[in-house]
Design an enzyme around this catalytic site. Sequence first.
Site, PDB file in Angstrom:
ATOM      1  N   CYS A  23       0.947  -1.083  -0.059  1.00 21.80           N
ATOM      2  CA  CYS A  23       0.158   0.013  -0.374  1.00 21.80           C
ATOM      3  C   CYS A  23       0.990   1.386  -0.023  1.00 21.80           C
ATOM      4  CB  CYS A  23      -0.942   0.103   1.479  1.00 21.80           C
ATOM      5  SG  CYS A  23      -1.789   1.650   1.716  1.00 21.80           S
ATOM      6  N   CYS A  33       0.058   3.933   2.606  1.00 19.50           N
ATOM      7  CA  CYS A  33       0.405   2.689   4.219  1.00 19.50           C
ATOM      8  C   CYS A  33       1.904   3.601   4.158  1.00 19.50           C
ATOM      9  CB  CYS A  33       0.384   1.491   4.618  1.00 19.50           C
ATOM     10  SG  CYS A  33      -1.738   1.147   3.877  1.00 19.50           S
TER      11      CYS A  33
END
Length: 120
Positions: free
Chosen positions: A30, A33
């Site tokens: 991600c 992230c």
Amino acid sequence: MATTELNAATFEQTIVDNDIVLVDFWASWCGPCRQFAPVYDAASETYPDIVFGKVDTEAEQALAGAARITSIPTLMAFKKGHLVFSQPGALPKEALAQVIDAVVELDVDAALAAAEQQDA
């Protein structure tokens, strides 16, 4: 204090045993992230009295499902064992500090009492 990896075996006990716990639900693939991780890690050094947990949603799919994670990163904050904040999306440093300060200032007992009165 550095961040702590949480899993299904340690999640609940960590929430119950600590006054304030922030949890970052993330995954290695991600992009947002990975962008949020250094901001979150830096905050863990700034606020040593708060537990900063991380849950790898790939490794802990059942836990992520139980927490109803539908988008990552998702930040959750718990105070005195109660979920008091949950929001998906990577936060900039200033916004994360505002969330943390609000959780620190929150009178959980008063909020619970007000919620009980509304339900009555």
